[in-house]
Design a protein around this motif. Structure first.
Motif, mmCIF file in Angstrom:
data_model
loop_
_atom_site.group_PDB
_atom_site.id
_atom_site.type_symbol
_atom_site.label_atom_id
_atom_site.label_comp_id
_atom_site.label_asym_id
_atom_site.label_seq_id
_atom_site.Cartn_x
_atom_site.Cartn_y
_atom_site.Cartn_z
ATOM 1 N N ASP A 1 5.333 5.232 6.596
ATOM 2 C CA ASP A 1 4.533 6.307 7.182
ATOM 3 C C ASP A 1 4.765 6.317 8.696
ATOM 4 O OD1 ASP A 1 1.631 7.914 6.730
ATOM 5 O OD2 ASP A 1 1.963 7.061 8.714
ATOM 6 N N LEU B 1 3.283 2.451 2.758
ATOM 7 C CA LEU B 1 2.628 2.769 4.028
ATOM 8 C C LEU B 1 3.545 2.431 5.210
ATOM 9 C CD1 LEU B 1 0.029 3.588 5.534
ATOM 10 C CD2 LEU B 1 -0.787 1.245 5.237
ATOM 11 N N GLU C 1 -7.066 -1.298 8.778
ATOM 12 C CA GLU C 1 -6.654 0.072 8.521
ATOM 13 C C GLU C 1 -5.718 0.140 7.312
ATOM 14 O OE1 GLU C 1 -5.695 1.919 12.318
ATOM 15 O OE2 GLU C 1 -4.382 3.262 11.180
ATOM 16 N N ALA C 2 -4.834 -0.829 7.228
ATOM 17 C CA ALA C 2 -3.809 -0.789 6.174
ATOM 18 C C ALA C 2 -4.394 -0.979 4.776
ATOM 19 C CB ALA C 2 -2.739 -1.850 6.444
ATOM 20 N N VAL C 3 -5.483 -1.741 4.656
ATOM 21 C CA VAL C 3 -5.964 -2.052 3.300
ATOM 22 C C VAL C 3 -6.739 -0.900 2.667
ATOM 23 C CG1 VAL C 3 -6.024 -4.525 3.778
ATOM 24 C CG2 VAL C 3 -8.137 -3.177 3.997
ATOM 25 N N GLY C 4 -7.100 0.119 3.444
ATOM 26 C CA GLY C 4 -7.741 1.301 2.858
ATOM 27 C C GLY C 4 -9.108 0.992 2.256
ATOM 28 N N HIS C 5 -9.360 1.553 1.071
ATOM 29 C CA HIS C 5 -10.697 1.437 0.465
ATOM 30 C C HIS C 5 -11.150 -0.007 0.266
ATOM 31 C CE1 HIS C 5 -10.935 5.707 -0.355
ATOM 32 N NE2 HIS C 5 -9.723 5.671 -0.859
ATOM 33 N N GLU D 1 0.845 -1.194 0.000
ATOM 34 C CA GLU D 1 0.000 0.000 0.000
ATOM 35 C C GLU D 1 0.881 1.245 0.000
ATOM 36 O OE1 GLU D 1 -3.390 0.423 -0.063
ATOM 37 O OE2 GLU D 1 -3.545 -1.719 -0.494
ATOM 38 N N ARG D 2 0.431 2.261 -0.737
ATOM 39 C CA ARG D 2 1.281 3.449 -0.874
ATOM 40 C C ARG D 2 0.530 4.717 -0.475
ATOM 41 N NH1 ARG D 2 6.389 2.351 -3.329
ATOM 42 N NH2 ARG D 2 6.324 0.099 -3.118
ATOM 43 N N ARG D 3 1.258 5.608 0.138
ATOM 44 C CA ARG D 3 0.751 6.965 0.359
ATOM 45 C C ARG D 3 1.685 7.914 -0.349
ATOM 46 N NH1 ARG D 3 -1.399 6.822 6.663
ATOM 47 N NH2 ARG D 3 -3.198 5.551 6.152
ATOM 48 N N CYS D 4 1.180 8.640 -1.320
ATOM 49 C CA CYS D 4 2.000 9.516 -2.149
ATOM 50 C C CYS D 4 3.207 8.769 -2.689
ATOM 51 C CB CYS D 4 2.467 10.741 -1.370
ATOM 52 S SG CYS D 4 1.134 11.869 -1.058
ATOM 53 N N GLY D 5 2.980 7.565 -3.136
ATOM 54 C CA GLY D 5 4.041 6.798 -3.753
ATOM 55 C C GLY D 5 4.973 6.099 -2.777
#
Lengths: 383, 403
Positions: free
Chosen positions: B283, B280, B341-345, B273-277
């Protein structure tokens, strides 16, 4: 300072509450959820015609009923809170709050027409913003839109689009320029859901809604369907999402209120060791803590609702602060409600578990606690 | 004092790891990795492989078919299984019922029930909880009336049990029933009966839980005839069996190795999983929660090892094991929370289909995502079952602190 609802707002709440109590009980809701229909339920027409709630948050200029000079935010809060209490799965958030919000704020030439359709119950809108790679970053877009004469050509994959199966329109975010997560270069389009080059994969969600994956392959969208200025759509998206956060926060408050009340009722009835379990101090304190969380959540939701018309920076800080509170409260209230119910709380046959599922999904809807803590951090450094 | 295992224990560890690597079926490996619901055959397949090796009942005395392992070896084995993410060996027969049978049963009962429990030929379920009796087990209402007819001495049993795990597959169940009259103290009027689940009058009805699973059941007993020879221990002495059983149920309740494996899975998710590339996993907010979880798990692990060392030295697990249950289940729940939480949508889509329409569809989104929400919902049970965490705190307050 005045935290009172007007007489009209009170009537809106009462009539909606009555309708939902009569027509949207747990068993009736179960039928709607299990039908997994790609059509809106019969309640949608009733919302439009019998109750008039689809117009409650639009001003008279658009044919709505919100008090003159108001932005309709308090009306939305009332509706969403009652929807939270009844676990309503109809696409009000996508259609009225988000779809209506984009139309109002974008000053698009079609706004009056689309809003009139929303109020009549003829337009159903789903917000296609999330993508598989993006988590909660609204600017992280791989979907592209390319200008081609009088049209835009869209390509890409939108993830978990709530309400897509029954939608007549999608609001789609796409990149018209810039790198994958630049703030500049984001554009917003109103897309006709009947567009033949959209592939749709429908599925239910864990909280009883209908959603889809949307795949756009060279779909053509007329240039007049661009909402806001090309490449400058992100601030519009943020404004509408902040409004959507206020709406789901109100829904969460309704949902948590029911979790708390249901738990207190159950604890009074349930006997173990010859006494109601509500007589155990450790459970009393847990229920008191739940109560405090619901009150704090309501306070933050009210604050955000009243700040939605403030300048972007103040509005966004209020939205992220509220979403952090809501996320934490939903987790605490939901988990304790199940714990105090014991085994029966995990059964799918009781309402309590369904409130828990919905409130759990709200925790991360439009951004998790971590996402909004970080957004708040960034915004507070930019003062 | 030292933290090292002995050379023998290290050799033992290598042996069990090799066994699992060589013998654990590939089909189960892929299934467990995506948290799929296991079938009856899945459970039995692994049970039979381990039974053939003679390791299925680590805690049983050798004379009944146990391997004669020390508590530390048992711990190493369960760690190895969890690290390999093997399908659990169901506890109902091996860990719960059998110790009651070999401690309180007659020679005939031992002969009849222990070998098929070892081999997996009898699938057991546990008939304890009732709709009105959860934490307060002594208040149970299921009634067994003594009688005699041409076929011999028997009980006629009436009542309802609930939360009966995997009863839909069970051949036999062990039940707590009321055999005394109203004048007797609750704990002195309970008997421990073994009931053939195919007996006339036994009905098993599914309870569907929040994630859509059919894991637990209601069991209805209507005029079920149970031979007196199926009672373990004396009449009205069932509470002794129940208390004894609860003490045995604790082994492995901390689930340290399973939680370690859960944390590894979360790291895998957070690398994808990525946040702004950025992954995670980089993070700082997420990483902090993961590190805190790992540290809390380390504290639990060394608490369990201390308990274990005491057991090896001949001290039975005391009420301190409530600590392992409380902290162990809290950590298991945090693991499921963080995974969701980690898997997001992609935590939102639901792919089981409601049980009656059976439209299991091929999931969308990454494989690690589609069971995250149901696993989180289902995980709420761990702080409720086996004596709720509130009851466990009461036990520590009373038995350890003397309050």
């Amino acid at each position: 300072m005045d935290f009172n609802f007007s007489e009209e707002q009170g009537m809106l709440r009462d009539s909606l509450k009555r309708y939902l109590a009569d027509a949207y009980g747990f068993e009736q809701r179960k039928l709607i959820v299990n039908a997994k229909s790609a059509e809106p339920s019969r309640h949608w027409k009733a919302f439009a015609e019998e109750l008039g709630i689809l117009g409650a948050s639009f001003s008279e200029a658009y044919g709505g009923y919100a008090a003159s000079g108001s932005n309709g935010a308090v009306e939305t809060m009332i509706v969403m809170e009652e929807f939270g209490k009844a676990l309503v799965v109809e696409p009000y958030l996508g259609t009225v709050v988000i779809g209506g919000g984009f139309m109002k704020h974008s000053a698009n030439a079609m706004a009056a027409d689309v809003i009139a359709k929303i109020i009549r119950g003829d337009a159903l809108i789903a917000f296609a913003y999330a993508e598989p790679q993006g988590q909660y970053n609204l600017a992280d877009l791989c979907t592209t839109a390319r200008r081609d004469g009088e049209c835009y050509i869209l390509n890409g994959h939108k993830a978990v689009v709530i309400g897509a199966p029954s939608a007549t329109h999608y609001i789609v975010t796409a990149r018209t320029s810039g790198a994958q997560w630049d703030r500049d270069g984001v554009s917003v389009f109103l897309v006709d859901a009947r567009n033949p080059n959209i592939a749709r994969r429908d599925y239910p969600t864990v909280d009883g809604q209908q959603a889809s994956e949307l795949y756009f392959e060279n779909i053509t969208v007329p240039a007049e369907n661009l909402l806001g200025a090309e490449g400058q759509g992100l601030s519009l998206v943020e404004q509408v999402v902040d409004e959507a956060i206020a709406a789901v926060s109100a829904e969460a408050v309704g949902c948590m209120r029911k979790l708390h009340e249901g738990t207190v009722d159950y604890a009074r009835q349930r006997k173990q060791f010859g006494v109601p379990i509500s007589s155990f101090q450790v459970l009393q304190h847990a229920m008191v803590d739940m109560f405090m969380e619901v009150e704090l959540a309501l306070s933050m939701t009210t604050m955000l609702t009243l700040k939605l018309s403030e300048p972007a920076h103040a509005r966004s800080m209020a939205a992220s602060a509220t979403k952090v509170q809501i996320g934490k409260s939903c987790k605490f209230v939901g988990q304790n409600a199940i714990q105090i119910h014991g085994g029966i709380g995990i059964s799918n046959e009781l309402t309590i578990g369904h409130y828990f599922k919905r409130s759990t999904m709200i925790e991360s809807q439009f951004g998790s606690v971590d996402h909004h803590l970080q957004r708040y951090d960034t915004l507070s450094l930019a003062i | 004092m030292n933290l090292e295992f002995s050379a023998e224990d290290i050799a033992f560890r290598d042996m069990v790891h090799q066994f699992i690597a060589a013998q654990y079926p590939l089909s189960l490996r892929t299934k467990a990795a995506s948290d799929e619901e296991a079938t009856k055959e899945d459970f039995l397949a692994w049970h039979r492989i381990v039974a053939k090796q003679g390791w299925i009942a680590p805690a049983w005395p050798k004379e009944y078919g146990g391997p004669g392992w020390t508590p530390v070896q048992r711990y190493i084995w369960s760690e190895a299984c969890a690290a390999a993410d093997t399908i659990p060996i169901l506890p109902f027969g091996i860990n719960m019922l059998a110790p009651v049978v070999y401690t309180f049963g007659t020679p005939e009962q031992k002969q009849k029930f222990l070998p098929p429990t070892l081999s997996g030929d009898i699938w057991w379920c546990q008939g304890y909880s009732e709709p009105g009796s959860g934490s307060d087990l002594a208040s149970l209402k299921t009634k067994a009336l003594r009688g005699t007819d041409a076929e011999g001495d028997h009980y006629i049993v009436n009542g309802q049990k609930t939360w009966t795990t995997l009863a839909q597959y069970a051949d036999w169940g062990f039940f707590l029933v009321c055999t005394g009259d109203a004048s007797m103290k609750a704990q002195q009027s309970i008997s421990f009966l073994l009931i053939d689940m195919k007996s006339p009058g036994v009905t098993v009805r599914p309870i569907i839980t929040l994630g859509g699973e059919h894991e637990v059941n209601e069991v209805w007993l209507e005029n079920v005839r149970v031979p007196v020879s199926n009672r373990i221990h004396d009449e009205n002495k069932g509470w002794d069996c129940a208390k004894f059983l609860l003490a045995h149920e604790r082994s492995g309740i901390a689930a340290v190795a399973r939680s370690k494996r859960g944390i590894d899975k979360i790291k895998g998710i957070a690398r994808s999983e990525r946040r702004c590339g950025q992954p995670l996993l980089n993070d700082p907010f997420f990483k902090r929660k993961l590190s805190e979880l790992e540290i809390d798990l380390t504290a639990l692990e060394y608490t369990e090892l201390r308990t274990l060392a005491g057991e090896n030295a001949g001290k039975g697990p005391g009420p301190e094991s409530s600590l392992l249950k409380i902290k162990g289940t809290e950590i298991q729940q945090r693991v499921t929370e963080l995974a969701l939480e980690a898997v997001g949508h992609y935590g939102a889509p639901y792919f089981r289909g409601f049980p009656d329409d059976g439209d299991n569809m091929h999931p969308i989104g990454p494989d690690y995502a589609h069971r995250a929400a149901p696993t989180y919902f289902n995980g709420r049970k761990t702080s409720i079952y086996g004596g709720s965490n509130e009851i466990q705190r009461n036990i520590i307050a009373k038995m350890v602190l003397g309050l």
